[in-house]
Write a protein that holds these residues in place. Structure first.
Motif, mmCIF file in Angstrom:
data_model
loop_
_atom_site.group_PDB
_atom_site.id
_atom_site.type_symbol
_atom_site.label_atom_id
_atom_site.label_comp_id
_atom_site.label_asym_id
_atom_site.label_seq_id
_atom_site.Cartn_x
_atom_site.Cartn_y
_atom_site.Cartn_z
ATOM 1 N N ASP A 104 14.445 32.620 148.187
ATOM 2 C CA ASP A 104 13.737 33.333 149.235
ATOM 3 C C ASP A 104 13.422 34.730 148.711
ATOM 4 O OD1 ASP A 104 12.730 34.296 151.603
ATOM 5 O OD2 ASP A 104 14.702 34.622 152.490
ATOM 6 N N GLU A 129 22.617 35.976 144.572
ATOM 7 C CA GLU A 129 21.191 35.824 144.846
ATOM 8 C C GLU A 129 20.359 35.465 143.622
ATOM 9 O OE1 GLU A 129 19.743 35.750 147.834
ATOM 10 O OE2 GLU A 129 21.732 35.986 148.694
ATOM 11 N N ARG A 176 25.304 31.086 145.242
ATOM 12 C CA ARG A 176 25.586 30.715 146.638
ATOM 13 C C ARG A 176 25.190 29.273 146.942
ATOM 14 N NH1 ARG A 176 20.640 31.750 149.808
ATOM 15 N NH2 ARG A 176 19.224 32.780 148.355
ATOM 16 N N VAL A 187 15.781 42.271 149.395
ATOM 17 C CA VAL A 187 16.858 42.971 150.094
ATOM 18 C C VAL A 187 18.014 43.246 149.144
ATOM 19 C CG1 VAL A 187 18.609 42.739 151.904
ATOM 20 C CG2 VAL A 187 16.239 42.128 152.386
ATOM 21 N N VAL A 188 18.388 42.264 148.342
ATOM 22 C CA VAL A 188 19.476 42.450 147.378
ATOM 23 C C VAL A 188 19.096 43.504 146.355
ATOM 24 C CG1 VAL A 188 20.738 41.324 145.500
ATOM 25 C CG2 VAL A 188 20.472 40.182 147.691
ATOM 26 N N ARG A 238 12.282 37.292 150.157
ATOM 27 C CA ARG A 238 12.718 38.378 151.049
ATOM 28 C C ARG A 238 14.169 38.737 150.777
ATOM 29 N NH1 ARG A 238 14.848 39.030 156.393
ATOM 30 N NH2 ARG A 238 14.093 40.978 157.274
ATOM 31 N N SER A 239 15.026 37.738 150.639
ATOM 32 C CA SER A 239 16.431 38.013 150.370
ATOM 33 C C SER A 239 16.615 38.638 148.989
ATOM 34 C CB SER A 239 17.281 36.750 150.511
ATOM 35 O OG SER A 239 16.982 35.830 149.488
ATOM 36 N N GLU A 279 21.816 32.468 141.862
ATOM 37 C CA GLU A 279 21.890 31.418 142.878
ATOM 38 C C GLU A 279 23.245 30.711 142.913
ATOM 39 O OE1 GLU A 279 18.488 28.894 142.580
ATOM 40 O OE2 GLU A 279 17.102 30.559 142.888
#
Length: 89
Positions: free
Chosen positions: A6, A56, A61, A12-13, A8-9, A59
């Motif tokens: 993503d 992030e 996560r 943000v990170v 957007r994420s 990846e």
């Protein structure tokens, strides 16, 4: 197969990492005469940034539980080694 990242994420990170870097830079110039506090704070900020990048950008996560656990174990082990070297020197 993992879903595409993503954007957007990721943004943000990236912003959080930049803000943490700026805080660390301000902190090192503002706090004088207390190398222990500066050293510990810089290590903590750096390890938070590492955890964010691993989650992030790498990846982690979306990875299997054993891989996430291994990554977190590495971060904790690194924190213990670095913090102990700063505190006991």
């Amino acid at each position: 197969m993992t879903p595409p990242p993503d954007t957007r994420s990721l943004r943000v990170v990236w912003i959080v990492a930049v803000v943490l870097t700026l805080i660390a830079a301000i902190e090192t110039s503002a706090v004088t005469g207390r190398p222990l506090i500066v050293g510990v704070a810089l290590i903590v900020v750096t390890l938070v940034k590492i955890a964010l990048v691993m989650a992030e950008y790498m990846e982690i996560r979306h990875a299997p539980v054993w891989l996430r656990a291994g990554a977190m174990t590495w971060i904790v082990a690194t924190a213990v080694v670095l913090l102990s070297s700063v505190v006991w020197t």
